[in-house]
Every structure is written in structure tokens, then in C-alpha cells.
Design a protein around this motif. Structure first.
Motif, PDB file in Angstrom:
ATOM      1  N   PRO A  12      19.247  17.691  34.872  1.00 22.53           N
ATOM      2  CA  PRO A  12      18.558  18.818  34.226  1.00 22.53           C
ATOM      3  C   PRO A  12      18.217  18.483  32.769  1.00 22.53           C
ATOM      4  N   PRO A  13      17.148  19.067  32.239  1.00 21.57           N
ATOM      5  CA  PRO A  13      16.778  18.829  30.843  1.00 21.57           C
ATOM      6  C   PRO A  13      17.915  19.206  29.898  1.00 21.57           C
ATOM      7  N   ALA A  14      18.087  18.423  28.840  1.00 21.99           N
ATOM      8  CA  ALA A  14      19.167  18.668  27.879  1.00 21.99           C
ATOM      9  C   ALA A  14      18.675  18.408  26.467  1.00 21.99           C
ATOM     10  N   ALA A  27      12.110  27.523  24.265  1.00 20.95           N
ATOM     11  CA  ALA A  27      11.283  27.512  25.473  1.00 20.95           C
ATOM     12  C   ALA A  27      12.021  26.826  26.617  1.00 20.95           C
ATOM     13  N   GLN A  28      12.676  25.704  26.318  1.00 22.85           N
ATOM     14  CA  GLN A  28      13.417  24.972  27.349  1.00 22.85           C
ATOM     15  C   GLN A  28      14.507  25.860  27.958  1.00 22.85           C
ATOM     16  N   GLN A  29      15.204  26.603  27.114  1.00 23.45           N
ATOM     17  CA  GLN A  29      16.264  27.489  27.603  1.00 23.45           C
ATOM     18  C   GLN A  29      15.672  28.598  28.483  1.00 23.45           C
ATOM     19  N   ASN A  30      14.581  29.205  28.034  1.00 18.84           N
ATOM     20  CA  ASN A  30      13.945  30.277  28.801  1.00 18.84           C
ATOM     21  C   ASN A  30      13.473  29.778  30.164  1.00 18.84           C
ATOM     22  N   GLY A  49      14.878  29.284  36.361  1.00 21.60           N
ATOM     23  CA  GLY A  49      15.118  28.391  37.486  1.00 21.60           C
ATOM     24  C   GLY A  49      14.117  27.242  37.551  1.00 21.60           C
ATOM     25  N   ARG A  50      13.450  26.983  36.427  1.00 22.20           N
ATOM     26  CA  ARG A  50      12.482  25.898  36.344  1.00 22.20           C
ATOM     27  C   ARG A  50      13.006  24.873  35.343  1.00 22.20           C
ATOM     28  N   MET A  51      12.264  23.772  35.152  1.00 22.61           N
ATOM     29  CA  MET A  51      12.744  22.716  34.253  1.00 22.61           C
ATOM     30  C   MET A  51      11.651  22.278  33.284  1.00 22.61           C
ATOM     31  N   LEU A  52      12.053  22.134  32.017  1.00 23.30           N
ATOM     32  CA  LEU A  52      11.162  21.647  30.963  1.00 23.30           C
ATOM     33  C   LEU A  52      11.888  20.541  30.210  1.00 23.30           C
ATOM     34  N   TRP A  53      11.445  19.302  30.443  1.00 21.63           N
ATOM     35  CA  TRP A  53      11.996  18.165  29.704  1.00 21.63           C
ATOM     36  C   TRP A  53      11.219  18.013  28.405  1.00 21.63           C
ATOM     37  N   LEU A  54      11.929  17.759  27.318  1.00 18.81           N
ATOM     38  CA  LEU A  54      11.331  17.505  26.007  1.00 18.81           C
ATOM     39  C   LEU A  54      11.660  16.062  25.655  1.00 18.81           C
ATOM     40  N   LEU A  55      10.643  15.215  25.656  1.00 18.36           N
ATOM     41  CA  LEU A  55      10.870  13.779  25.527  1.00 18.36           C
ATOM     42  C   LEU A  55      10.154  13.214  24.310  1.00 18.36           C
ATOM     43  N   ALA A  56      10.906  12.514  23.473  1.00 16.52           N
ATOM     44  CA  ALA A  56      10.342  11.862  22.291  1.00 16.52           C
ATOM     45  C   ALA A  56      10.009  10.418  22.643  1.00 16.52           C
ATOM     46  N   GLU A  57       8.787  10.027  22.377  1.00 16.44           N
ATOM     47  CA  GLU A  57       8.355   8.666  22.702  1.00 16.44           C
ATOM     48  C   GLU A  57       7.877   7.967  21.442  1.00 16.44           C
ATOM     49  N   GLU A  58       8.352   6.750  21.280  1.00 13.62           N
ATOM     50  CA  GLU A  58       7.934   5.944  20.135  1.00 13.62           C
ATOM     51  C   GLU A  58       7.027   4.824  20.634  1.00 13.62           C
ATOM     52  N   PRO A  59       6.042   4.442  19.824  1.00 13.09           N
ATOM     53  CA  PRO A  59       5.198   3.321  20.248  1.00 13.09           C
ATOM     54  C   PRO A  59       6.022   2.042  20.338  1.00 13.09           C
TER      55      PRO A  59
END
Length: 132
Positions: A8-10, A107-110, A115-125
């Protein structure tokens, strides 16, 4: 690196390499928001407008961003938001990035409560693919 989509998203997590391939295997929709060069809230909201494919009726404020990310009509049940060049953005814009993280984590918590999932992902070049 472990597969973030197997759990699950964290909070805000590091984006894995080959993110689209991993996401496809877990039926996760991916959208990228490019933060390169973003220095103020207006530019940040425009980056989300572009990255999320929003219409120009998007309110360009924290509440509007929260609403867009938590609306089950607008987002799939398994959704990953990739923040490109996030580290540089965060170093350059401490207050703005703190406000952004607060809105995204709320937003991720809501979404999780729905019962849905929102991943928040940081990407570096990658250093070998960075364009100077």
C-alpha cells in the motif's frame, strides 16, 4: 529496490526504475508531473494541470488539487503520481514543497479511506540521461 506497488502507498516514496513496466504489472495508472524549473505556486499548478491532463477550469489552488486527486470519477482506483525532478524542486522551494506535500499526503489518506490507492513517487533524473 523493492516494488512499491506490491505494498500500500506510504507517504512520498522514491520512484522505482522501470516505473511504467512495474505499474502495468500491478494495474496502476501513472501520470508524471515535471517540476523542473518550477519556482512559484502558479508554475506548480500549471505543472499539475499539464501532468494530470486537466482542463483550464482547474482551480489552480491546493483545494482544487486535492479534489482532483481524491475524486473517484477523475482518478482510477490504483493511481501513481510521479513527481519528476522533485529533489531539486524541494531544495529550491522549501515552503512551497511543504505545502505541496501536505496537500498530497492529505489526498493520499483520503483516497486510502475510500478503499483506493494513490502512490506519491519522487523521481530524479538519472545522471547519465540528464539534459544540461
Amino acid at each position: 529496490m523493492m516494488n512499491v506497488f506490491a505494498h500500500p502507498p506510504a507517504g512520498l516514496q522514491q520512484a522505482p526504475h522501470e516505473i511504467r513496466m512495474l505499474a502495468a504489472g500491478h494495474q496502476v495508472s501513472v501520470r508524471e508531473v515535471v517540476l523542473t524549473g518550477v519556482r512559484d505556486k502558479e508554475a506548480l499548478m500549471l505543472a499539475f494541470l499539464s501532468g494530470l491532463g486537466l482542463t483550464h477550469s482547474f482551480g489552480r489552488n491546493w483545494d482544487a488539487l486535492y479534489d482532483v486527486l481524491t475524486d473517484p470519477e477523475q482518478r482510477p482506483p490504483r493511481f501513481a503520481l510521479v513527481l519528476c525532478d522533485y529533489d531539486v524542486f524541494r531544495r529550491r522551494n522549501r515552503q512551497l514543497s511543504a505545502q505541496l506535500e501536505s496537500a498530497l499526503l492529505d489526498a493520499q489518506q483520503n483516497v486510502g479511506e475510500q478503499g483506493r490507492m494513490l502512490w506519491l513517487l519522487a523521481e530524479e533524473p538519472d545522471s547519465d540521461t540528464r539534459h544540461w
